[in-house]
Design a protein around this motif. Structure first.
Motif, PDB file in Angstrom:
ATOM      1  N   ASP A 183       4.515   9.459  -7.701  1.00 30.26           N
ATOM      2  CA  ASP A 183       5.813   9.503  -8.388  1.00 30.26           C
ATOM      3  C   ASP A 183       6.913  10.032  -7.462  1.00 30.26           C
ATOM      4  O   ASP A 183       7.682  10.925  -7.814  1.00 30.26           O
ATOM      5  CB  ASP A 183       5.733  10.329  -9.673  1.00 30.26           C
ATOM      6  CG  ASP A 183       6.935  10.086 -10.583  1.00 30.26           C
ATOM      7  OD1 ASP A 183       7.506   8.977 -10.537  1.00 30.26           O
ATOM      8  OD2 ASP A 183       7.310  11.014 -11.320  1.00 30.26           O
ATOM      9  N   THR A 184       6.939   9.463  -6.265  1.00 26.64           N
ATOM     10  CA  THR A 184       7.962   9.811  -5.289  1.00 26.64           C
ATOM     11  C   THR A 184       8.852   8.596  -5.052  1.00 26.64           C
ATOM     12  O   THR A 184       8.389   7.455  -5.156  1.00 26.64           O
ATOM     13  CB  THR A 184       7.334  10.262  -3.956  1.00 26.64           C
ATOM     14  OG1 THR A 184       6.494   9.211  -3.464  1.00 26.64           O
ATOM     15  CG2 THR A 184       6.535  11.536  -4.123  1.00 26.64           C
ATOM     16  N   PRO A 185      10.108   8.821  -4.714  1.00 28.88           N
ATOM     17  CA  PRO A 185      11.009   7.688  -4.476  1.00 28.88           C
ATOM     18  C   PRO A 185      10.793   7.067  -3.097  1.00 28.88           C
ATOM     19  O   PRO A 185      10.364   7.735  -2.159  1.00 28.88           O
ATOM     20  CB  PRO A 185      12.403   8.318  -4.567  1.00 28.88           C
ATOM     21  CG  PRO A 185      12.195   9.737  -4.167  1.00 28.88           C
ATOM     22  CD  PRO A 185      10.810  10.104  -4.643  1.00 28.88           C
ATOM     23  N   LEU A 193       0.831  -1.210   0.000  1.00 33.87           N
ATOM     24  CA  LEU A 193       0.000   0.000   0.000  1.00 33.87           C
ATOM     25  C   LEU A 193       0.865   1.261   0.000  1.00 33.87           C
ATOM     26  O   LEU A 193       0.564   2.229  -0.713  1.00 33.87           O
ATOM     27  CB  LEU A 193      -0.958  -0.014   1.191  1.00 33.87           C
ATOM     28  CG  LEU A 193      -2.043  -1.097   1.127  1.00 33.87           C
ATOM     29  CD1 LEU A 193      -2.792  -1.187   2.461  1.00 33.87           C
ATOM     30  CD2 LEU A 193      -2.993  -0.867  -0.025  1.00 33.87           C
ATOM     31  N   ILE A 194       1.950   1.249   0.749  1.00 37.75           N
ATOM     32  CA  ILE A 194       2.870   2.397   0.753  1.00 37.75           C
ATOM     33  C   ILE A 194       3.541   2.540  -0.613  1.00 37.75           C
ATOM     34  O   ILE A 194       3.673   3.652  -1.145  1.00 37.75           O
ATOM     35  CB  ILE A 194       3.922   2.255   1.879  1.00 37.75           C
ATOM     36  CG1 ILE A 194       3.229   2.443   3.231  1.00 37.75           C
ATOM     37  CG2 ILE A 194       5.066   3.251   1.701  1.00 37.75           C
ATOM     38  CD1 ILE A 194       4.093   2.099   4.426  1.00 37.75           C
ATOM     39  N   SER A 195       3.953   1.435  -1.191  1.00 36.99           N
ATOM     40  CA  SER A 195       4.585   1.473  -2.509  1.00 36.99           C
ATOM     41  C   SER A 195       3.612   1.996  -3.569  1.00 36.99           C
ATOM     42  O   SER A 195       3.997   2.780  -4.438  1.00 36.99           O
ATOM     43  CB  SER A 195       5.093   0.093  -2.895  1.00 36.99           C
ATOM     44  OG  SER A 195       5.821   0.153  -4.095  1.00 36.99           O
ATOM     45  N   TYR A 196       2.355   1.581  -3.486  1.00 35.38           N
ATOM     46  CA  TYR A 196       1.333   2.065  -4.417  1.00 35.38           C
ATOM     47  C   TYR A 196       1.227   3.589  -4.312  1.00 35.38           C
ATOM     48  O   TYR A 196       1.153   4.288  -5.329  1.00 35.38           O
ATOM     49  CB  TYR A 196      -0.011   1.400  -4.127  1.00 35.38           C
ATOM     50  CG  TYR A 196      -1.113   1.858  -5.045  1.00 35.38           C
ATOM     51  CD1 TYR A 196      -1.220   1.360  -6.335  1.00 35.38           C
ATOM     52  CD2 TYR A 196      -2.041   2.795  -4.623  1.00 35.38           C
ATOM     53  CE1 TYR A 196      -2.219   1.782  -7.189  1.00 35.38           C
ATOM     54  CE2 TYR A 196      -3.045   3.237  -5.467  1.00 35.38           C
ATOM     55  CZ  TYR A 196      -3.133   2.724  -6.751  1.00 35.38           C
ATOM     56  OH  TYR A 196      -4.127   3.163  -7.594  1.00 35.38           O
ATOM     57  N   TRP A 197       1.237   4.099  -3.091  1.00 37.78           N
ATOM     58  CA  TRP A 197       1.183   5.538  -2.875  1.00 37.78           C
ATOM     59  C   TRP A 197       2.378   6.217  -3.543  1.00 37.78           C
ATOM     60  O   TRP A 197       2.227   7.241  -4.208  1.00 37.78           O
ATOM     61  CB  TRP A 197       1.143   5.827  -1.369  1.00 37.78           C
ATOM     62  CG  TRP A 197       1.054   7.285  -1.045  1.00 37.78           C
ATOM     63  CD1 TRP A 197      -0.072   8.058  -1.017  1.00 37.78           C
ATOM     64  CD2 TRP A 197       2.144   8.156  -0.719  1.00 37.78           C
ATOM     65  NE1 TRP A 197       0.262   9.354  -0.688  1.00 37.78           N
ATOM     66  CE2 TRP A 197       1.614   9.438  -0.503  1.00 37.78           C
ATOM     67  CE3 TRP A 197       3.511   7.962  -0.590  1.00 37.78           C
ATOM     68  CZ2 TRP A 197       2.395  10.525  -0.156  1.00 37.78           C
ATOM     69  CZ3 TRP A 197       4.297   9.053  -0.249  1.00 37.78           C
ATOM     70  CH2 TRP A 197       3.731  10.311  -0.038  1.00 37.78           C
ATOM     71  N   HIS A 198       3.571   5.639  -3.377  1.00 40.04           N
ATOM     72  CA  HIS A 198       4.775   6.206  -4.006  1.00 40.04           C
ATOM     73  C   HIS A 198       4.650   6.213  -5.530  1.00 40.04           C
ATOM     74  O   HIS A 198       5.023   7.187  -6.187  1.00 40.04           O
ATOM     75  CB  HIS A 198       6.032   5.415  -3.612  1.00 40.04           C
ATOM     76  CG  HIS A 198       6.599   5.802  -2.291  1.00 40.04           C
ATOM     77  ND1 HIS A 198       7.137   7.042  -2.028  1.00 40.04           N
ATOM     78  CD2 HIS A 198       6.739   5.087  -1.144  1.00 40.04           C
ATOM     79  CE1 HIS A 198       7.565   7.086  -0.787  1.00 40.04           C
ATOM     80  NE2 HIS A 198       7.337   5.904  -0.216  1.00 40.04           N
TER      81      HIS A 198
END
Length: 162
Positions: free
Chosen positions: A67-69, A58-63
Motif C-alpha cells: 500500500d505504497t504509492p 512485479l514492482i507494481s504488485y509490491w506497491h
C-alpha cells in the motif's frame, strides 16, 4: 490471461494475471520469430517491451501489497525504459506500435484505480491488435479477447448512479 485480467475486481489480481500474460507473449514472439525467420529475436521490440512490462508489473504488485504509492521517479524510469528499450530493437516503422502500446501499458500497470486501469488496457490491447494483425501472430486472438473482456469489465464495475 488477456481474457481474464479485466474481469478481476481487485488490482492485485489483475497484476498477477498480467505476469502470466507477459510470459506467454514473450514465448509467442520468440517462437513466431524463429518460425518465420529462423531468428528467435525477429520481433525484438515487442519482446523487449514485454520484458520491461514484466518487471514493472512485479514492482507494481509490491506497491499494491505494501500500500505504497508509485513515485514520479519510477514513472519516469519506466517510461524511459519502455521507449528506450523499445527503440533498441527498432528495425522498421511497424516497431513503433509496441512502443506506443507499451506506454499505455505502463500507465495501466501503475494506475491504482481499477476502472482507469481497464481504460488504459483497452488502448494497449487495441494497438497490439493492429500490430499482431500486421505480423500475423495468433496473439491477435488474445488481444481481441482482451478488448472484449475489458469492455465487459468496464460495464460490470462501473459506478452506478443512485
Amino acid at each position: 490471461c488477456c481474457f481474464a485480467m479485466p474481469l478481476f475486481k481487485r488490482k492485485w489480481q489483475m497484476l498477477l494475471i498480467n505476469v502470466a500474460g507477459n510470459l506467454f507473449f514473450i514465448l509467442n514472439l520468440l517462437l513466431l520469430g524463429y518460425h518465420e525467420t529462423g531468428n528467435l529475436f525477429a520481433n525484438a521490440t515487442a519482446m523487449i517491451v514485454n520484458v520491461v512490462s514484466l518487471v514493472q508489473v512485479l514492482i507494481s504488485y509490491w506497491h499494491v501489497k505494501k500500500d505504497t504509492p508509485v513515485t514520479t521517479v519510477e514513472n519516469i524510469i519506466f517510461l524511459l525504459l519502455y521507449v528506450g528499450m523499445g527503440f533498441m530493437g527498432f528495425n522498421r516503422a511497424l516497431d513503433l506500435l509496441p512502443i506506443i502500446a507499451s506506454v499505455f501499458n505502463m500507465l495501466a500497470v501503475f494506475q491504482k484505480d481499477e476502472q482507469k486501469t481497464r481504460y488504459l488496457v483497452l488502448f494497449n490491447a487495441s494497438i497490439f491488435c493492429l500490430y499482431y494483425i500486421i505480423i500475423g501472430s495468433t496473439s491477435l486472438l488474445a488481444e481481441l479477447l482482451a478488448v472484449i473482456t475489458t469492455v465487459i469489465g468496464l460495464v460490470k464495475y462501473r459506478k452506478s448512479k443512485v
